[in-house]
Design a protein around this motif. Structure first.
Motif, short mmCIF file in Angstrom:
data_model
loop_
_atom_site.label_atom_id
_atom_site.label_comp_id
_atom_site.label_asym_id
_atom_site.label_seq_id
_atom_site.Cartn_x
_atom_site.Cartn_y
_atom_site.Cartn_z
N UNK A 245 -19.18 -31.85 23.59
CA UNK A 245 -17.83 -31.33 23.33
C UNK A 245 -16.80 -32.31 23.90
N UNK A 246 -15.74 -32.54 23.12
CA UNK A 246 -14.65 -33.37 23.63
C UNK A 246 -13.78 -32.52 24.53
N UNK A 247 -13.50 -32.98 25.73
CA UNK A 247 -12.61 -32.19 26.58
C UNK A 247 -12.48 -32.75 27.97
N UNK A 248 -11.62 -32.10 28.73
CA UNK A 248 -11.28 -32.55 30.07
C UNK A 248 -11.94 -31.63 31.10
N UNK A 249 -12.75 -32.20 31.97
CA UNK A 249 -13.49 -31.39 32.94
C UNK A 249 -12.58 -30.69 33.94
N UNK A 250 -11.33 -31.13 34.03
CA UNK A 250 -10.40 -30.44 34.94
C UNK A 250 -10.04 -29.05 34.40
N UNK A 251 -10.19 -28.89 33.08
CA UNK A 251 -9.94 -27.59 32.45
C UNK A 251 -11.15 -27.22 31.60
N UNK A 252 -12.34 -27.33 32.18
CA UNK A 252 -13.56 -27.13 31.40
C UNK A 252 -13.56 -25.81 30.64
N UNK A 253 -13.00 -24.76 31.28
CA UNK A 253 -13.06 -23.43 30.66
C UNK A 253 -12.22 -23.34 29.39
N UNK A 254 -11.31 -24.29 29.17
CA UNK A 254 -10.54 -24.30 27.92
C UNK A 254 -11.36 -24.81 26.75
N UNK A 255 -12.38 -25.59 27.07
CA UNK A 255 -13.14 -26.26 26.00
C UNK A 255 -14.52 -25.64 25.75
N UNK A 256 -15.00 -24.84 26.72
CA UNK A 256 -16.37 -24.32 26.61
C UNK A 256 -16.32 -22.81 26.50
N UNK A 257 -17.11 -22.26 25.55
CA UNK A 257 -17.09 -20.81 25.38
C UNK A 257 -18.26 -20.12 26.07
N UNK A 258 -19.40 -20.86 26.24
CA UNK A 258 -20.60 -20.25 26.82
C UNK A 258 -20.56 -20.31 28.34
N UNK A 259 -21.61 -19.70 28.93
CA UNK A 259 -21.78 -19.82 30.39
C UNK A 259 -23.12 -20.49 30.65
N UNK A 260 -23.23 -21.15 31.79
CA UNK A 260 -24.39 -22.01 32.05
C UNK A 260 -25.12 -21.61 33.34
N UNK A 261 -26.44 -21.85 33.32
CA UNK A 261 -27.28 -21.54 34.49
C UNK A 261 -27.30 -22.70 35.49
N UNK A 262 -27.18 -23.90 34.97
CA UNK A 262 -27.29 -25.08 35.83
C UNK A 262 -26.25 -26.11 35.43
N UNK A 263 -25.64 -26.72 36.42
CA UNK A 263 -24.72 -27.83 36.16
C UNK A 263 -25.33 -29.06 36.85
N UNK A 264 -25.56 -30.09 36.07
CA UNK A 264 -26.03 -31.36 36.65
C UNK A 264 -25.11 -32.45 36.14
N UNK A 265 -24.54 -33.21 37.04
CA UNK A 265 -23.58 -34.20 36.59
C UNK A 265 -23.44 -35.35 37.57
N UNK A 266 -23.02 -36.50 37.03
CA UNK A 266 -22.56 -37.54 37.93
C UNK A 266 -21.13 -37.85 37.51
N UNK A 267 -20.18 -37.29 38.26
CA UNK A 267 -18.77 -37.52 37.93
C UNK A 267 -18.44 -38.99 38.20
N UNK A 268 -17.28 -39.47 37.72
CA UNK A 268 -16.90 -40.84 38.10
C UNK A 268 -16.90 -40.91 39.62
N UNK A 269 -17.29 -42.04 40.17
CA UNK A 269 -17.22 -42.20 41.64
C UNK A 269 -15.86 -42.80 41.98
#
Ligand SMILES: C[S@@+](CC[C@H](N)C(=O)[O-])C[C@H]1O[C@@H](n2cnc3c(N)ncnc32)[C@H](O)[C@@H]1O
Length: 434
Positions: free
Chosen positions: A230-254
């Motif tokens: 999905x194209x979107x901004x992680x600062x407002x993730x809830x604006x771009x995503x409709x589902x809910x998730x069990x696990x979040x795994x990420x490597x944000x910019x350092x």
């Protein structure tokens, strides 16, 4: 038991298998390289441990490593990404390809390889990359302009085989280029490293053919479930995503001043995502931690909103970085402060798209500015706790460079304090979804 129990004792070593290097020969994961991509082994190990997870989110999806790993394990993987080129790449890597599509791409690729080596075939203009002759010599540039024209001519926009051909094109762009990857970010090879005679004899079409064969091999190995990017901004993730998730795994910019736009600019210019240097700076300003072009000059005047949580450790580091004896201290202190304000916005917002007993894993690296160590992992831990996450722990994964103090960490926690009932409820819910 922790995800990295088996490898934690090795965390003092540079564990290349936990970085993008491990992905290079792993089918779709190796299609194109992004130096700050992390390794599918790291993600797979975490996912194997979180055995009840059915849905997995990566809010900084990059090349799509996390959603694709989830897809291969039969889980529902979703990536959120701000860079349009990476959204395109992640989507192409995630797709379910039918044998007929792969055959079409292979047949078209064979004709394109022949046509593009003929000086009579049409050619597009080269992209407006600054100082383009540093990247490719005239013969290489001429070939790439013909190759791109042949691909656009042979496969319609939107056709799946066109994406496969364009990934192979991107591989060719980099193989032929003078780019060197022996530093933390992309640089150029020294003149002495480029064997000129050999370069002249390189069969450019064959490089494309081999690149395409590698891409088609990966395309034939479909993930068990198809991830979504999905194209979107992680600062407002809830604006771009409709589902809910069990696990979040990420490597944000350092917060280490790596610019993804700078790393990706050859692909982005050739594929038309960038047409001028000003837009490159605009893209980087939108991304967290961007420093390219205009992004740097805007940082000089940036002021905190006053709304973000600022842990004492962060305040102390900012004070150390901005000391008058540090030549660009104020600029870099602003860089760090803005980075963490953005991360705070993300952490607060992302809770809305997590299930009640979701687990999160932030893979982050610490940095130094002048002689001030920025304890990134500790700041993430405090921010997660302040935002309401529980059981937050820091696990050291590996050493990052020859600098003794630089490491990569998994900062992991739970959205809520688990209760007996919530655990039973969640387990039932997840099992019923399979
Ligand atoms: C370290 S990379 C992720 C690499 C990824 N784990 C992989 O294996 O390819 C961080 C990513 O965050 C993206 N990014 C930066 N700011 C963002 C934002 N505000 N929202 C979403 N993505 C963002 C960058 O474009 C970059 O692709």
């Amino acid at each position: 038991m922790r995800a990295f129990a088996a490898i934690d004792h090795e965390s003092r070593r540079q564990n290349a298998q936990l970085t993008f290097k491990h992905n290079l020969h792993q089918g779709r994961h190796g299609w194109l390289r992004l130096t700050p991509a992390y390794s599918l082994r790291l993600v797979t190990e975490i996912l194997r441990r979180t055995k009840y997870a059915a849905s997995v989110l990566d809010p900084f999806s990059g090349t799509g490593t996390t959603p694709l790993c989830a897809g291969y394990l039969g889980l529902r993987g979703t990536g959120l990404e701000i860079n349009p080129f990476l959204v395109w790449l992640g989507s192409a890597k995630s797709r379910h390809f039918l044998p007929a599509t792969i055959k079409r791409a292979s047949d078209l690729g064979a004709s394109i390889a022949v046509a593009s080596s003929s000086p009579q075939s049409p050619r597009l203009s080269p992209p407006p990359i600054h100082n383009i002759s540093r990247w490719w010599n005239e013969t290489e540039l001429d070939f790439l302009c013909r190759l791109k024209a042949c691909i656009c001519d042979a496969a319609e926009e939107g056709a799946e085989e066109r994406d496969l051909l364009l990934v192979a094109f991107c591989r060719t762009v980099i193989t032929l280029s003078n780019a060197a990857f022996n530093h933390q970010s992309m640089s150029f090879k020294d003149k002495d490293d480029s064997p000129q005679l050999f370069d002249l004899q390189r069969d450019h079409s064959d490089i494309f053919r081999k690149g395409l064969a590698f891409v088609l091999d990966g395309a034939a190995d479909n993930p068990r479930t198809t991830p979504g990017i999905v194209t979107g901004d992680a600062r407002n993730a809830s604006r771009f995503l409709r589902d809910k998730y069990d696990t979040l795994i990420t490597s944000p910019p350092y917060p280490n001043r790596i610019s993804y736009i700078r790393e990706l600019r050859p692909y982005m210019y050739w594929l038309g995502y960038l047409t001028n240097g000003r837009d490159a700076g605009e893209f980087d300003w939108q991304a967290i931690g961007g420093t390219w072009g205009i992004a740097t000059s805007r940082l000089v005047n940036w002021e905190p909103s006053g709304k973000a949580f600022v842990p004492d450790k962060l305040k102390k580091a900012i004070a150390g970085i901005s000391r008058p004896e540090n030549p660009h201290g104020v600029l870099l202190a602003n860089y760090v402060a803005k980075y963490f304000e953005d991360i705070w916005d993300h952490i607060v917002d992302v809770r809305a798209v997590l299930n009640d007993d979701a687990e999160v894993h932030y893979i982050v690296g610490n940095s130094t500015f002048y002689r001030t160590l920025l304890p990134v992992e500790e700041i993430y831990k405090e921010m997660l706790e302040h935002a309401g996450f529980h059981d937050v722990q820091i696990i050291r994964i590996r050493k990052r460079s020859s600098k003794a103090e630089l490491f990569e960490y998994d900062v992991t926690g739970k959205k809520n304090q688990p209760t007996k009932q919530s655990t039973v409820r969640e387990t039932r819910r997840r099992l019923s979804r399979r």
